[in-house]
Design an enzyme around this catalytic site. Structure first.
Site, short mmCIF file in Angstrom:
data_model
loop_
_atom_site.label_atom_id
_atom_site.label_comp_id
_atom_site.label_asym_id
_atom_site.label_seq_id
_atom_site.Cartn_x
_atom_site.Cartn_y
_atom_site.Cartn_z
N LYS A 175 42.15 29.60 15.89
CA LYS A 175 40.80 29.07 15.94
C LYS A 175 40.00 29.58 14.73
CE LYS A 175 36.64 29.19 18.74
NZ LYS A 175 35.97 29.77 19.89
N GLU A 186 47.56 38.99 12.38
CA GLU A 186 48.96 38.75 12.74
C GLU A 186 49.38 37.33 12.34
OE1 GLU A 186 46.56 39.88 14.65
OE2 GLU A 186 47.22 41.57 15.88
N GLY A 230 39.29 30.76 22.80
CA GLY A 230 40.73 30.83 22.53
C GLY A 230 41.57 30.77 23.79
N ARG A 231 41.19 31.55 24.80
CA ARG A 231 42.02 31.63 26.01
C ARG A 231 41.85 30.40 26.92
NH1 ARG A 231 38.28 35.46 25.34
NH2 ARG A 231 36.57 35.71 26.81
N GLU A 271 40.51 39.42 29.35
CA GLU A 271 39.62 39.26 28.19
C GLU A 271 38.28 38.64 28.63
OE1 GLU A 271 40.59 36.77 24.59
OE2 GLU A 271 41.27 38.65 23.74
N HIS A 320 62.79 44.02 43.36
CA HIS A 320 63.75 45.09 43.11
C HIS A 320 63.22 46.07 42.08
CE1 HIS A 320 66.64 42.87 45.53
NE2 HIS A 320 66.06 41.80 45.00
N LYS A 331 40.44 46.22 15.51
CA LYS A 331 40.75 45.43 14.30
C LYS A 331 40.04 46.07 13.10
CE LYS A 331 40.79 40.97 16.69
NZ LYS A 331 40.17 39.65 16.77
O1 F6P Z 1 41.54 39.26 19.20
C1 F6P Z 1 41.36 38.49 20.33
C2 F6P Z 1 41.34 37.04 19.98
O2 F6P Z 1 40.17 36.73 19.29
C3 F6P Z 1 41.49 36.16 21.22
O3 F6P Z 1 40.31 35.98 21.88
C4 F6P Z 1 42.08 34.92 20.63
O4 F6P Z 1 42.66 34.10 21.60
C5 F6P Z 1 43.07 35.52 19.67
O5 F6P Z 1 42.43 36.66 19.16
C6 F6P Z 1 43.50 34.63 18.54
O6 F6P Z 1 42.42 34.17 17.80
P1 F6P Z 1 42.57 32.99 16.77
O7 F6P Z 1 42.98 31.77 17.50
O8 F6P Z 1 41.23 32.87 16.12
O9 F6P Z 1 43.63 33.39 15.77
#
Ligand code: F6P
Length: 554
Positions: A212, A218, A273-274, A359, A390, A518
């Protein structure tokens, strides 16, 4: 938000106070007895909607409990909050944003204005764009640099740009369209990248950079690594656009990264995002299961939206589940919630709910910034059954904590194998039954005597065999894990989470807590790599940086 009693802490509401008293009265409540006394308990405390059956009869509740919980929802202004959510009010106060994931599953023809603009045509325009891409890839019209069709799609994204799509595309594996396999690359760990790319051919691989913000470390590192891999494997730079597309609300950053503007699918700041799997972030889902199945998924979620907005609070599935969560978290000191899907294809459901719930509801202040003086979101954990039986179910049955559990199980399996599914279903039900029923001291002793043990041995072993019981669980039954039902199931939990935040007065749609780590990450990185010699601000971090620098060989 309209008509929200924001100035009132929820704990001062009359229903909250009444629930406190009621909780005392429920000290001696025994579910086993309640079932014995009331043969209608299942009928009274179960509910069907959108292809889901919710059995909430195995909870520490009676009519009075439900009456008070519904009063709490009313007094906290829940109906107005639901309206605010669906009407596009800025329910995400700290970021000044609406949270309109529900618009993403709204059928064409409805109107939903945000700042004077009707969102529904935009949503359907992107759905159309997705349909075209899916059709071009499935039909083999979209080809890689060597004219071979795309067979591997790699979603590069993390958090909401990963968990929801991964959950759904894997849950709907039986609906997979032949010809395209979806893979997920989320973590910055090079081992994940190496393991995945070792299985890929750049000629037939399409990367979707899904972010987003287009600013997530990452994702950007993995996208760069994927680009380098593609070039190193002989992919021509001039044909990169055939192998890299993006989904983002930050088109500028995606273009700067080198993705062609026509290959960028938009996202909007009014989708968290979620909550984004319903948007173009769901492209890997649509590529995996086809656009008609993706639309079925949206239809299921829309049906749950309709149920959520229209059903009375006392017969409203997300509301009831949310209220039960509040009942245990705020009045019974439950600190966690187990999510136990009894279906191989739903094995990632718990991971998705961890982000969705933790979150959203891992907050300590209310929308107005004032601190809460009660527990908010629980720890969400769990995993697929029977495996958990188990492993960690022991703690559910005999541990010292009260841990409400949600069992999720389909009536039909896509992979009938002898009587395995009957056994799977039976185990799901019997676990929930055991949590409720327990085993008394007398029963444990009788069982041991029946085995012929002498009295001393009976007395020695009996305490270990006692299972307290009276432990709450819900069972959610799906006819089968199909697009429509799954859409409804995911939307059910989205709304459950929202209802809790609305009652607590917290903001379910921001996530400031993840930012500090971060921010600090850059400083640590610079010290690890020797970009700066300035010591870290605390001895622990500095000691560990030193340890790394002395031993790192890479
Ligand atoms: O760091 C948390 C977060 O901002 C989440 O809320 C989000 O889903 C995820 O990182 C990934 O964000 P993006 O889609 O902007 O890469």
């Amino acid at each position: 938000m309209a008509d929200r009693p924001q100035s009132h802490a929820v704990t001062t509401l009359p229903a909250w106070q009444a629930l406190r008293q009621h909780r005392e009265q429920m000290n001696d409540f025994n579910m086993r007895e309640a079932f014995a006394d009331d043969s209608q308990r299942f009928d009274r405390y179960s509910l069907s909607s959108c292809g889901l059956l919710l059995d909430y009869s195995k909870n520490l509740i009676g009519d009075k409990t439900l009456e008070l919980l519904v009063q709490l929802a009313e007094q906290a202004g829940l109906p107005a909050s639901i309206e605010a959510l669906f009407n596009g009010e800025k329910v995400n106060g700290s970021e000044g944003r609406a949270a309109l994931h529900t618009a993403l599953r709204s059928p064409i023809g409805r109107r939903l204005e945000l700042d004077g603009v009707d969102l529904i045509p935009q949503v359907h325009q992107v759905l159309h764009q997705m349909t075209e891409l899916v059709s071009r890839i499935h039909s083999g019209l979209w080809r890689g640099y060597s004219e071979k069709p795309i067979t591997e799609v790699v979603n590069i994204g993390i958090g909401g740009s990963f968990l929801g799509p991964q959950l759904v595309s894997e849950a709907l594996r039986p609906f997979t369209q032949r010809g395209v396999r979806c893979h997920y690359l989320a973590n910055i760990d090079g081992s994940e990248f190496r393991d995945l790319t070792a299985r890929l051919n750049p000629e037939t691989t399409l990367f979707i950079v899904s972010s987003k913000s287009f600013g997530t470390l990452e994702t950007l590192k993995n996208a760069l690594a994927a680009r380098d891999w593609y070039l190193a494997m002989g992919g021509p730079e001039a044909q990169l656009h055939k192998h890299f597309i993006a989904v983002t609300s930050n088109e500028k950053a995606a273009v700067e990264f080198g993705i062609k503007a026509e290959n960028i699918f938009p996202m909007w700041d009014w989708v968290g995002g979620r909550y984004s799997l319903w948007s173009a972030i769901g492209l890997p889902i649509a590529l995996a299961i086809g656009i008609s199945n993706f639309k079925e998924l949206l239809a299921g979620a829309y049906a749950m939206d309709q149920h959520f907005t229209q059903a009375p609070l006392a017969q409203n599935m997300p509301v009831l589940m949310a209220l039960l969560g509040i009942w245990y978290g705020n009045f019974w000191e439950a600190k966690s919630q187990a999510i136990l899907p009894y279906d191989h294809y739903l094995r990632n459901f718990t991971k998705h709910l961890q982000q969705l719930d933790m979150e959203s509801n891992g907050k300590s202040v209310r929308q107005d910034g004032s601190p809460v003086d009660f527990s908010t979101g629980p720890v969400i954990w769990g995993g697929v059954g029977c495996n958990g039986q188990h492993a960690y179910h022991q703690l559910l049955h005999q541990g010292t904590q009260l841990i409400p559990a949600d069992f999720i199980v389909p009536v039909n399996s896509f992979s009938p194998l002898a009587d395995h599914h009957q056994w799977l279903f039976a185990n799901c039900l019997s676990q929930s039954q055991a949590l409720m029923h327990g085993k008394t001291r007398a029963e444990a002793e009788a069982e041991l005597r029946a085995k012929g043990l002498d009295e001393a041995e009976v007395q020695r072993l009996a305490p270990h065999k006692v299972i307290p019981g009276n432990r709450p669980s819900n069972i959610l039954v799906l006819t089968r894990v199909a697009p429509y039902n799954l859409g409804a199931l995911v939307a059910l939990y989205e709304h459950k989470v929202f209802v809790q935040s609305a009652i607590w007065g917290t903001n379910a749609f921001d996530q400031w807590g993840v930012e500090l780590g971060k921010e600090l990450g850059l400083g640590v990185y610079q010290r690890l790599t020797g970009e700066t010699d300035e010591p870290a601000s605390d001895a622990s971090t500095q000691g560990l940086i030193q340890h790394f620098r002395e031993r790192h060989r890479g």
